[in-house]
Design an enzyme around this catalytic site. Structure first.
Site, short mmCIF file in Angstrom:
data_model
loop_
_atom_site.label_atom_id
_atom_site.label_comp_id
_atom_site.label_asym_id
_atom_site.label_seq_id
_atom_site.Cartn_x
_atom_site.Cartn_y
_atom_site.Cartn_z
N HIS A 59 16.71 -26.09 0.56
CA HIS A 59 15.67 -25.60 -0.35
C HIS A 59 15.16 -24.22 0.08
CE1 HIS A 59 14.88 -28.80 -3.21
NE2 HIS A 59 14.76 -29.71 -2.27
N GLN B 228 9.17 -26.13 -3.17
CA GLN B 228 8.97 -27.20 -4.16
C GLN B 228 7.52 -27.29 -4.63
OE1 GLN B 228 11.19 -30.29 -1.67
NE2 GLN B 228 11.62 -30.93 -3.75
N HIS C 192 19.07 -31.28 3.59
CA HIS C 192 18.57 -31.18 2.21
C HIS C 192 17.37 -30.22 2.14
CE1 HIS C 192 17.43 -33.12 -1.80
NE2 HIS C 192 16.35 -32.44 -1.49
N GLU C 193 16.41 -30.42 3.04
CA GLU C 193 15.19 -29.60 2.99
C GLU C 193 15.48 -28.15 3.40
OE1 GLU C 193 12.86 -30.80 1.38
OE2 GLU C 193 13.52 -32.88 1.50
N CYS D 1 15.85 -36.02 -5.02
CA CYS D 1 14.95 -34.90 -4.74
C CYS D 1 13.72 -35.03 -5.62
CB CYS D 1 15.69 -33.59 -5.06
SG CYS D 1 14.71 -32.11 -4.75
N LEU D 2 12.55 -34.76 -5.05
CA LEU D 2 11.32 -34.85 -5.84
C LEU D 2 11.29 -33.80 -6.96
CD1 LEU D 2 8.65 -35.51 -3.05
CD2 LEU D 2 9.70 -37.16 -4.62
N GLY E 254 11.02 -36.10 2.18
CA GLY E 254 10.96 -34.71 2.61
C GLY E 254 10.46 -33.83 1.48
#
Ligand code: ZN
Length: 156
Positions: free
Chosen positions: A134, A51, A130-131, A88-89, A46
């Site tokens: 953000h 991000q 999670h997304e 997480c990226l 994701g």
């Protein structure tokens, strides 16, 4: 399409809330394509627009069943709990234990601004939560139980 630079934890943009998308412009379409490409290139499940430095309410997700694009997403209901490793990226090489709902129902708009609902269990439920966090300026590390650990060190 182009790869975008992923902002890392500590970048102030990751702490900001995102704006609603009012119309899908060509720029928005390109952003979505770039987000998908960037997510796949980095082997994430994701990615949220902040991000890549864009404060818009857009997320992309793929837990292995194909790409999901969610514009102005919101969670309608959630139930159950799951506790597991999350990464997480924006914090590469790290992971931590996070408890999330095991089942969520969310609504969002697609790339044509058509509204749809989506139901997710387990990994998909986790990815949606999670997304969406953000988009409110939150990282999973705020929810970690115990320490954030090094993913490399975990593999003996
Ligand atoms: Zn993330």
């Amino acid at each position: 399409m182009a790869l975008r630079t992923i902002r890392l934890q500590g970048d102030e943009i990751l702490g900001k809330a995102c704006r609603e998308v009012k119309e899908i412009t060509l720029r928005t379409q390109i952003l979505i394509e770039d987000m998908l490409e960037t997510m796949y290139e980095n082997e994430g499940v994701g990615l949220a627009a902040p991000q890549v430095g864009i404060l818009k309410r857009i997320v992309v997700i793929d837990v292995g069943d194909g790409p999901i694009v969610m514009i102005n997403p919101r969670i309608l209901s959630s139930d159950g709990t799951q506790t597991g490793g999350e990464a997480c990226l924006s914090l590469p090489g790290k992971a931590g234990q996070v408890t999330r709902p095991n089942h969520v129902v969310a609504a969002a708009f697609d790339r044509n601004m058509q509204e749809f609902t989506i139901e997710g269990e387990e990994l998909l439920a986790r990815a949606i939560c999670h997304e969406l966090d953000h988009l409110e300026g939150h990282m999973y590390t705020e929810l970690v139980e115990g320490d954030v650990y090094d993913v490399e060190c975990e593999e003996e």
